[in-house]
Design an enzyme around this catalytic site. Sequence first.
Site, short mmCIF file in Angstrom:
data_model
loop_
_atom_site.label_atom_id
_atom_site.label_comp_id
_atom_site.label_asym_id
_atom_site.label_seq_id
_atom_site.Cartn_x
_atom_site.Cartn_y
_atom_site.Cartn_z
N ASP A 1 -44.62 75.17 -58.95
CA ASP A 1 -46.15 75.71 -59.40
C ASP A 1 -46.80 74.77 -60.46
O ASP A 1 -45.98 73.95 -61.15
CB ASP A 1 -46.27 77.19 -59.62
CG ASP A 1 -47.78 77.74 -59.51
OD1 ASP A 1 -48.56 76.81 -59.51
OD2 ASP A 1 -47.83 78.62 -59.29
C1 BGC Z 1 -51.45 78.52 -59.16
C2 BGC Z 1 -51.31 78.05 -57.59
C3 BGC Z 1 -52.14 76.67 -57.24
C4 BGC Z 1 -51.73 75.51 -58.40
C5 BGC Z 1 -52.86 74.42 -58.17
C6 BGC Z 1 -51.51 77.24 -59.96
O1 BGC Z 1 -52.12 77.91 -61.27
O2 BGC Z 1 -50.53 79.42 -59.42
O3 BGC Z 1 -51.25 78.95 -56.43
O4 BGC Z 1 -51.69 76.09 -56.11
O5 BGC Z 1 -52.19 76.24 -59.55
O6 BGC Z 1 -54.26 74.78 -58.46
#
Ligand code: BGC
Length: 738
Positions: free
Chosen positions: A276
């Site tokens: 993530d």
């Molecule tokens: C989120 C993810 C997301 C990523 C990219 C993170 O803060 O938890 O679900 O895909 O950001 O935007």
Amino acid sequence: MSRLNRYRILTLCVFGALTISSLFSQSLPWMNSSLSPDERASLVVKEMTLDEKITLMHGTGHEGLGPMSPLSSGSNGGAGYVVGIPRLDIPGIQMSDAAYGVRASGKNGRYATALPCNLGAAASWDLDGAYQYGALIGRELRDQGFNMSLGGGVNVTREPRNGRNFEYLGEDPILAGRLVGQIIKGTQDQHVLGDIKHYAVNDQESGRNAVNVNIDERSMRETDLLAFEIGIRDGNPAGVMCSYNRVNGEYACDNKYLLTDVLKKDWKFPGFVLSDWGAAHSIAKASSAGLDHEQPNDYFYGEALKKAVEGGQVPMSELDEHVHRMVRSMFAMGVIDDPPHKAVIDVMGGLEIARQIEENSIVLLKNDKKQLPLDASKVKTIALIGSHADVGMISGGGSAQVDPPGGNVIMPPGKRATVWGHPVWFPTSPMKSIQAKAPNAKVTYNAGTDLNSAADAAKAADVAIVFGSRWESEGQDSETMSLPDHQDELIAKVAAANPRTIVVLETGNPVTMPWVDKVNAVLEAWFAGSNGSDALANILFGEVNPSGKLPITFPKSETDLPHRTIVKPPPHTEPEPRDPDGWKKRLEGLPAFQTTYDEGLKIGYKWYDAEKKSVLFPFGYGLSYTTYTYSNLKATAGDHVSVSFTVKNTGSRAGTEIAQVYAALPASTNEPPKRLVGWSRVKLNPGESKDVTVDVEPLFLSVFSTDQHAWQRPAGEFTILVGGSSQSLPLKATASLK
Ligand code: BGC
């Protein structure tokens, strides 16, 4: 030109094309699409220099989450960008968030369809609909020039105040896992890399970068991880996104148990694990634990990883495996052979699909005195109250946010952007859609901010429809399950003024309803997507018969939950919001605080069943404008258990009943009282009966053995229960399994 000449030219062209393609496949043999993805990946990885391999191991930066590399200029404007290797004909990976539609269209000057939120769509229990959901997202990603989706959220609801539940598929791992599998399949069939997230047990937003989740192995495998296991098996996603939190002492992206033992060895996942955004925390440890790729930048998996490989702390064979997983996924999903071509999005087609999915997702929770459907020929005045029902419907925020055409409909004119942390309303106006259904009625709108004036508006109308909404977003949980901003008072006041009050809820989680006995009808419309208001009007006026069933329990109060409050991080755990090095501090690791999921296997309805707590509306519940009966249950024991029964539509309208099959496992297993093991959406005309067969696969009847570290289907007496909700199961049979 003579026929003969045309033939000669054609022959030359075909010959020329074949020669070029055979020369091409001789010099770039991995471009030969008749080889398997693994063969192709092995051929190309052999040709790569160390620098080229490292390029594929990380993203190129993200505003607010660390510096942007100069290479990010090639990004298509999504959340992640991996630079390709043109020398070897390996394209870059353009990743976009795409939970309920393609994100970030606004700043890129593009359009995207917002589907109903994922939790809403789960209320349709519709596998074909889930495939359509994923396919629409895949098509729109390609049209925008992306070749990877960052959707596929499937954290099962352990905590109904989690601000991201609207991005997930409810509280049952079998329902959620099967649905996410179809969403991923739909997306990947468009030759876009799919993703499943957030692996794992990322069930609260509070302190997500620091929290350590304590959970025993059996509970984890049978709840949160089972949803991933089924989703990965059915959907075969290219990517698995490891989450921010720690699990049993290790960060998820450093967690060998999760990434290698379970995901790659037990489930034989051939794709790649990506962190993530800012969830990677180490180099050699993460690499050997199974993290293949860091996002959004190269803090660990850039120069530092290169040095670690050169210094022998990370073996070259391990690096090669990470790269192989990335490239084989690109070959397998067709993003190399069939790259995206930008195109104009099918706006009208998208609105149609969004409407149909919402029609199947709206849940009729209460309908006393047959208040619904409304009869357009009889109703003279309709008072709409609250939640900007004159202009729009609310959507879920954070990285799932889809940008509405024209911008946020309740922002002051000229400020059309969507802003992180601010609720966004789509221009799908309940007032317009309702007026269109009842052209002869007087439809009024009252904002609901002044209770007395709202009550006056309700009193003056035949019917009052009051809209209750609660915004949800990534990065925050709700303190309570109540509707905010005095909406409970508003609804009670309207109900007191008009005995024909209907409540329409726009929420991404269950809410409490202290006014429920005072209103005639309640509809849960969730975050309804781009065309929510047309779907809602079709349900209100009976053009569509509601069929949605809750994928999540609506409890009576917070005191009935396994945990009265969500454990919050102690003060100063998180860096100050304006700390320019905050992103670095998070990467280097924040001090852990603990949450313990001691409810174990008992999540959602399994908790309320086991604890004998009554609920407001149970899992699997939803009314219709017709009625159904169930009869003739037979459960045939075998390797798979085959459950057959008859469903009859006993009312006067056509409808679709979601018939549900639950199993109570033998008492010796110490499982919660029952679990969902299958279902069928049965379409029935008035008076029609259908025989339905549901095949229950062995996994769904199994228990995870912590001695064997494997699923085991216990022997003994299984009770099979069938009906229209988890608490209305009129049919019962036993199946004796050896
Ligand atoms: C989120 C993810 C997301 C990523 C990219 C993170 O803060 O938890 O679900 O895909 O950001 O935007």
